[in-house]
Enzyme design. Sequence first.
Site, PDB file in Angstrom:
ATOM      1  N   ASP A 139     -32.655 -15.016   9.373  1.00 37.07           N
ATOM      2  CA  ASP A 139     -31.979 -16.010  10.202  1.00 37.07           C
ATOM      3  C   ASP A 139     -30.761 -15.402  10.903  1.00 37.07           C
ATOM      4  O   ASP A 139     -30.122 -16.079  11.709  1.00 37.07           O
ATOM      5  CB  ASP A 139     -31.612 -17.274   9.428  1.00 37.07           C
ATOM      6  CG  ASP A 139     -30.507 -17.077   8.400  1.00 37.07           C
ATOM      7  OD1 ASP A 139     -30.109 -15.919   8.150  1.00 37.07           O
ATOM      8  OD2 ASP A 139     -30.045 -18.092   7.833  1.00 37.07           O
TER       9      ASP A 139
ATOM     10  N   SER B  57     -30.269 -15.833   1.620  1.00 40.83           N
ATOM     11  CA  SER B  57     -30.004 -15.271   2.942  1.00 40.83           C
ATOM     12  C   SER B  57     -29.486 -13.847   2.855  1.00 40.83           C
ATOM     13  O   SER B  57     -30.162 -12.960   2.366  1.00 40.83           O
ATOM     14  CB  SER B  57     -29.035 -16.179   3.707  1.00 40.83           C
ATOM     15  OG  SER B  57     -28.930 -15.799   5.059  1.00 40.83           O
TER      16      SER B  57
ATOM     17  N   ASP C  63     -33.482 -13.077   4.990  1.00 37.75           N
ATOM     18  CA  ASP C  63     -34.444 -14.138   5.298  1.00 37.75           C
ATOM     19  C   ASP C  63     -34.702 -14.291   6.788  1.00 37.75           C
ATOM     20  O   ASP C  63     -35.380 -15.221   7.215  1.00 37.75           O
ATOM     21  CB  ASP C  63     -33.996 -15.469   4.696  1.00 37.75           C
ATOM     22  CG  ASP C  63     -32.729 -16.022   5.344  1.00 37.75           C
ATOM     23  OD1 ASP C  63     -31.901 -15.214   5.812  1.00 37.75           O
ATOM     24  OD2 ASP C  63     -32.561 -17.254   5.372  1.00 37.75           O
TER      25      ASP C  63
ATOM     26  N   ASP D 241     -31.093  -9.883   8.354  1.00 36.62           N
ATOM     27  CA  ASP D 241     -30.703 -10.058   6.961  1.00 36.62           C
ATOM     28  C   ASP D 241     -31.951 -10.381   6.134  1.00 36.62           C
ATOM     29  O   ASP D 241     -33.078 -10.253   6.602  1.00 36.62           O
ATOM     30  CB  ASP D 241     -29.645 -11.158   6.834  1.00 36.62           C
ATOM     31  CG  ASP D 241     -30.157 -12.513   7.313  1.00 36.62           C
ATOM     32  OD1 ASP D 241     -31.179 -12.554   8.022  1.00 36.62           O
ATOM     33  OD2 ASP D 241     -29.534 -13.535   6.975  1.00 36.62           O
TER      34      ASP D 241
END
Length: 481
Positions: free
Chosen positions: A263, A89, A261, A259
């Site tokens: 999410d 992440s 990824d 960010d």
Amino acid sequence: MTLFGTAGIRGPVDEVTPSLALSVGRAAGEPGATFVVGRDGRATGPALAAAVEAGLESAGADVYRIGQVPTPALAFASRGRRGVMLTASHNPPTDNGIKLFADGVEYDREAERAIEDGVAAESADLAAWSEWGDSSRLEVLDRYRDAVVAYVRDQFADLGAERNRTSAPLAGLSVAVDCGNGMGSVATPQVLDRLGADVVALNANVDGHFVARESKPTPETLTDFREFLAASEASGASNRPSGTAARGSGEFDLGLAHDGDADRLVVLGPDGEVIHEDTILAVVAAHYTAASDAADPVVVTTPNASARIDERVRAAGGRVERVRLGALHEGIARESAQGSSDTEVVFAAEPWKHIHTAFGGWIDAVTGAAVVAALVADAGETDALREPVTERPYRKVSVDCPDAAKADVMAALEADLPRAFPEAAVDTDYGVRLEFEDASWVLVRPSGTEPYVRIYAESDAVDELIAEAREVVERAIAETA
């Protein structure tokens, strides 16, 4: 063994290794199961993906490899089956991570503990050689982007019809997106463009070294992006005819940042100011509450989320329920099970992370970016969008506390804090949260990863509230640790 934190397994590359990924795959897989496996852009992703696929297949599961995708696209693809996303992440490029899904929802604690037990005991049996799973390639990204576009068009159909732009609800909106070399690069600019926005994408090449900026989008890491927005606004203002408010060609209506990824979503005004994450949460929660036909619309959030959310949701006719950090999916399941036939969980979110429940049960910043952009298009500007939200000063501080003492300290604070603030309503489900009649609040909870007790507070007199709470916390630590 404890592997899972608040958002899957995450840690340095010498801890979250291919060997661990193999073990997790073996513990998760079983004959007849089907998994989708995706990864973010990290340099370590291909090795982790190969390892987890080998573990799943040797346990008897079939695997669809979907390659580099945003985490919400992996979750989307896991509907009707299971999924594994290899991502750390917003962590730095030196970290790895593993996140598991079932039918579009993150594994709950019971499922995570089963994986931990299997890895610790090394008890996952290989399937018989004739039952080993197979793997194949599956293309998901186009279908995911199509689904997001269709969902947002449907959500804002009235806006589109009113302005004669049903297929393009973002027509006339100018948006800058800082993808941060992450997976948002392959989804958010494309979705916004198809919805009619004029999009400028920055740092939109996937690079697992995150060369443009740190993966975690914060006011500090977004300095260059904020300056870009501010300079664009200044350029637009200089081009305006005297006495008009019309936008110049160089000005953006808003900025969005992700960010690694995709999410997490950070929203910025046209001047480069980062709009408080709880204000965005309150605006989106109020939208979904007002749009719901349910008699009992519910918004699920976390203990550290602002009372401004409660205020806006109540004004729209709904209620707010809270669940521990990292467990929005569990809160949705709880409220859906406990509520009546009139209950509908219309939205779930913690700061930076939103679940659009009518679209899916996963955290999704690509969909969030499109929904926020549509709300800005409806309001006309970010200032008008946030105007109904009461934004009180907010602070968070950390107080040193040994990990071994946290449980005893928190037990003491469950009595000490209500005694120190007798006028407050008290909730001890996830730390100690005190709420006051003027909508001020304070939350005290132990850090799950560091030797601290955290104090969060929001109030017009936030410094005084923090100081009073800190005195109680430090006294409890001194007497207990």
